[in-house]
Each structure stands twice: as C-alpha cells, then as structure tokens.
Motif scaffolding. Structure first.
Motif, short mmCIF file in Angstrom:
data_model
loop_
_atom_site.label_atom_id
_atom_site.label_comp_id
_atom_site.label_asym_id
_atom_site.label_seq_id
_atom_site.Cartn_x
_atom_site.Cartn_y
_atom_site.Cartn_z
N VAL A 80 5.01 -6.23 18.43
CA VAL A 80 3.75 -5.95 17.74
C VAL A 80 3.23 -7.27 17.19
O VAL A 80 3.93 -7.96 16.43
CB VAL A 80 3.94 -4.93 16.60
CG1 VAL A 80 2.61 -4.70 15.89
CG2 VAL A 80 4.49 -3.62 17.13
N ASP A 82 0.45 -8.80 14.85
CA ASP A 82 -0.59 -8.51 13.87
C ASP A 82 -1.59 -9.66 13.84
O ASP A 82 -1.24 -10.81 14.15
CB ASP A 82 0.05 -8.31 12.49
CG ASP A 82 -0.94 -7.72 11.49
OD1 ASP A 82 -1.94 -7.13 11.92
OD2 ASP A 82 -0.70 -7.86 10.28
N VAL A 106 -2.73 -6.00 17.43
CA VAL A 106 -3.56 -5.40 16.38
C VAL A 106 -4.46 -6.50 15.82
O VAL A 106 -3.97 -7.55 15.38
CB VAL A 106 -2.69 -4.81 15.25
CG1 VAL A 106 -3.57 -4.15 14.20
CG2 VAL A 106 -1.69 -3.81 15.82
N ASP A 108 -8.98 -7.71 14.89
CA ASP A 108 -10.41 -7.42 14.89
C ASP A 108 -11.16 -8.65 15.42
O ASP A 108 -11.36 -9.63 14.70
CB ASP A 108 -10.89 -7.09 13.47
CG ASP A 108 -12.34 -6.65 13.43
OD1 ASP A 108 -13.01 -6.72 14.48
OD2 ASP A 108 -12.81 -6.23 12.36
#
Length: 441
Positions: A80, A82, A106, A108
């Motif tokens: 994962v 981030d 993950v 934006d």
C-alpha cells in the motif's frame, strides 16, 4: 494445536539464534564490546532476521530501497503506497521491485505533486506520479466520494470545481449530530463557515520583479500588508468575542514566505492581547467570587501566573498539505494598485496563486470555517478564482473591506447579503510593524 506448537517452536529457535549471534560476535571482539564493522554486521543480520518474520513492514519509498529489504528471503504479497500522487514515478518503482503481487496506491492527483527542482518544459513530466500516469492511461480508479472533514458549505466549491460534484458529506458533518461551533452563531455573520473577503490592496514585492517570485528567499517573495492587517484584526475580534476559543485551532495559509513572516509577527501580538484580556477577565471573576467567601488573597495569588496561549499557526500551502484546522484563513497576497492594472492586463497572471492544485489544497484544510481574503480584481484573472468569487457572491458569502494604508485606520467591514440589509461593522485596529497588532475594545 499442532500448528500453534510448531509456530511457538519456530519463534523460540529464532530467539535462540539471535542470542547466539550476539554471543558469538561478542566473544570474537577483543574487548568483548562490539564496535565498528563487527557491530554493523551483527546489526544487519538481526535486522534481516526481524524483517523476514514481520507480517507488516512500514517504510518510506526511499527506505524501500534499503539493502536489508533487498536481501529478504521472500517478497511481499501486498503493498500500500500512501500519498502515491505526491511522489515521482522513479520512487514508486523502488518499492515495486520486491516481488509485489498486489499494489494499492492511495492519493489525490488534484492536489500538490512531488517537489522537483529541475526546470524547463520537461519538468512537468518528471514530477508526474505513476498514479497520475495510470489514471491518464484509463486504468480503473476507485474514487472515495464521502468526505468527513469539511462543513458542507466549505465542501461545495471544491466538489464542484475539482471533483465533478461527486463529493458527499459524512454523517459527522451533515446530520443533527453535528454541533456548530459558537462562532457560527455570531449575529453579524463575521465568522460563518464560508466567507470571501474582497480587499482591494497593494502587493509589496522584493527582488527584481514579478518574474522572480519563484526564487527562494524573502527578497524575491511578495507580501501584502493590507491583507495581513485585516487578517490580524479579524482574528483579534474572533479571540476577543469568543474567549473559550484556543488559538491553536486556527491556521493561516498564504502562498508566499514573505507574507508568512509578516503574518507571524502580527499574529503574535494578537495572541498576546487575547491572553492579556483573558487574564484580566479571569482575575476579575476570581476576585468577585473570592470576596464572597473571604479568601481573596490566596485565589488572587493563584491568578497572578501569566496566561500563555499557544500561537496561531501560519504556513504556506505546501506546509498545510495533508493537515487540517478548525478554522482556516487564506491570505491570497496578490493585489492591484496605482499603475498595476496595466501590468495585469498585459500579463494576465497572478503567478502560482493560479495553480489549480495549490488552490485545491488551500481551500480543503478547514473543518468548521474557511475565510478567504483577497483582491478580486487580481484574482479574477484566474478562471478558478473568478468562479470561486462568483460562487461566494451567489451564496451570500461575499464581503468587502476597504483598504487603508495609514498606520491607524478605522475599517468598515461591509457584508452584503442578497436577502437582508447591508451590515456595517466598525472596528479600530492599530498595526505596529515590529511588535504586531493590538486590537482595541
């Protein structure tokens, strides 16, 4: 039961191996104390031993390239990453080299990218993340549409302007369970959840001109003393009228380091004044209370300890990425003035204040209230700011403030509501360049 026994046996044998490793290394050391290369070799073996047994490993992307991780006897089933939209593609590849079977990114991509120091036309390609590249290549992306931070009034514009109006509010901010803070109930609507204050003003630049605004250091940065004075006055009124509010709940975001330093100096004075006022109120309440019970001397002695309040945090947009505050005030800095209108019509730019990702980060940090201070004449040269200002006006969240360059000013804050009469509020503030600002009662 047999499996549990075998697992316990394995762990016991592993601890014995580690103890034997330390004992053997110490026995070989001349003084019995590990040092230098011997210590480094034993540390590496122990780290590999622990990493090989770990179910979850936490590391940075650069740490994923460490020698110890590369020497493991197995890879990783899942990874994962981030803030995957805030790292360059090469950094992501470092982590993916460990025989990863399944990777979850993950991030934006509509907020700040990685920080790169190369310039030129190819810099945009280098700063692009693997997350963004995969998204542009139409790789399936799962968008999380429920937000749990912002008051719905704060969420409305970023949702429409950056996320195709897909964001919805979590139950903690959209139901009866949400308790509005006391300052939202201000009768004059000075401290509502979402406000844009239009302040026609000058900007003060250093260095050799506007083209050098990206240079590091205050000499090439830009400040706006009118905006700094207004922000200080407004927050001074807030702390005075709501004495239970802690200054650490407030954050001030600006786009330029020179403005950051100016605001820090001025807001130090605001917090000192608030602390002194609260100290006086506390002593007065204590004196009135103790006079009734005959224990005035002892209680006043307790109250003589000076009240110290935490500071209001001031930072740039980059410094606030990934963070939040109950109240966020944004100082946009860029403004017009005598002889400046021609420059803006020619250049049609307000520098990186027009950067969409920086705007998005800045206006999504607040939980309860977002107050933006800027010069609409300058900001309207950017389509995003122009849309934001028009949106605030339609929602009756637009206020005007006349700039005054004198040291002591009487400022008339005018908030225009399309459904009510115009409200004028008179506040007197004294700006002191070195010691900050003091707000008079």
């Amino acid at each position: 039961d047999v499996v549990n026994l075998l697992e316990k046996r394995h762990l016991v044998l592993l601890d014995i191996f580690r103890c034997h490793l330390l004992h053997s290394a110490q026995s070989l050391a001349p003084s019995g104390v590990l040092a230098g290369s011997s210590l480094a070799a034993v540390s590496d073996q122990l780290e590999r031993s622990f990493l090989n047994e770990a179910h979850i490993v936490f590391t940075t992307l650069s740490g994923a390239g460490a020698k110890q991780l590369g020497e493991l006897t197995r890879g990783f089933d899942h990874m994962v990453i981030d803030e995957a939209a805030q790292c360059v593609e090469m950094s992501t590849l470092v982590a993916l080299r460990h025989n990863v079977r399944h990777c979850v990114m993950v991030g934006d991509p509509k907020q700040l990218p990685s920080t790169v120091f190369i310039k030129g036309k190819n810099s945009r390609w280098y700063e692009r993340s693997m997350f963004e590249r995969l998204q542009l290549a139409n790789h399936p992306v799962h968008t999380l549409t429920i937000q749990y931070r912002m008051h719905p009034e704060i969420r409305r514009f970023p949702s429409a302007g950056f996320y195709s109006d897909q964001l919805t509010d979590g139950p903690n901010v959209s139901t009866a369970a949400y308790t509005p803070p006391p300052f939202h109930l201000d009768a004059l609507n000075r401290f509502g959840p979402y406000l844009f204050w239009d302040l026609p003003s000058f900007e003060n630049k250093g260095g050799r001109g506007f083209e050098n605004e990206m240079l590091i250091g205050d000499k090439a940065s830009i400040s706006n003393s009118s905006e700094a004075g207004f922000v200080s006055q407004h927050l001074g009124s807030l702390l005075r009228d709501f004495p239970d509010l802690c200054p650490s709940k407030i954050g001030v975001i600006t786009f330029y380091s020179a403005q950051k330093h100016l605001l820090q100096r001025m807001l130090e004075g605001v917090v000192r004044n608030a602390a002194a006022e609260r100290q006086r109120s506390r002593e007065a309440r204590s004196a009135n209370s103790d006079s009734a019970v005959g224990d005035t001397d002892r209680s006043l002695e307790q109250q003589r300890q000076p009240l110290v309040l935490p500071p209001i945090e001031v930072s740039t947009v980059d410094g606030f990425q990934g963070r939040e505050k109950d109240i966020i005030v944004i100082s946009c800095v860029r403004g017009l003035g005598d002889g400046r209108d021609r420059w803006f019509r020619k250049k049609n730019t307000i520098g990186f204040v027009a950067d969409a990702r920086r705007i998005n980060v800045a206006i999504t940090r607040a939980k309860h209230s977002l107050w933006i201070v800027g010069d609409s004449r300058a900001l309207s040269t950017c389509s995003i700011w122009d849309n934001l200002i028009k949106d605030a006006s339609k929602r009756s969240s637009y206020g005007t403030q006349q700039s005054n360059s004198s040291t002591t000013t009487n400022s008339s804050i005018r908030h225009t509501d399309t459904h009510t009469n115009t409200i004028d509020m008179q506040d007197r503030h004294v700006i002191k360049e070195e010691v900050g600002i003091s707000v008079a009662n």
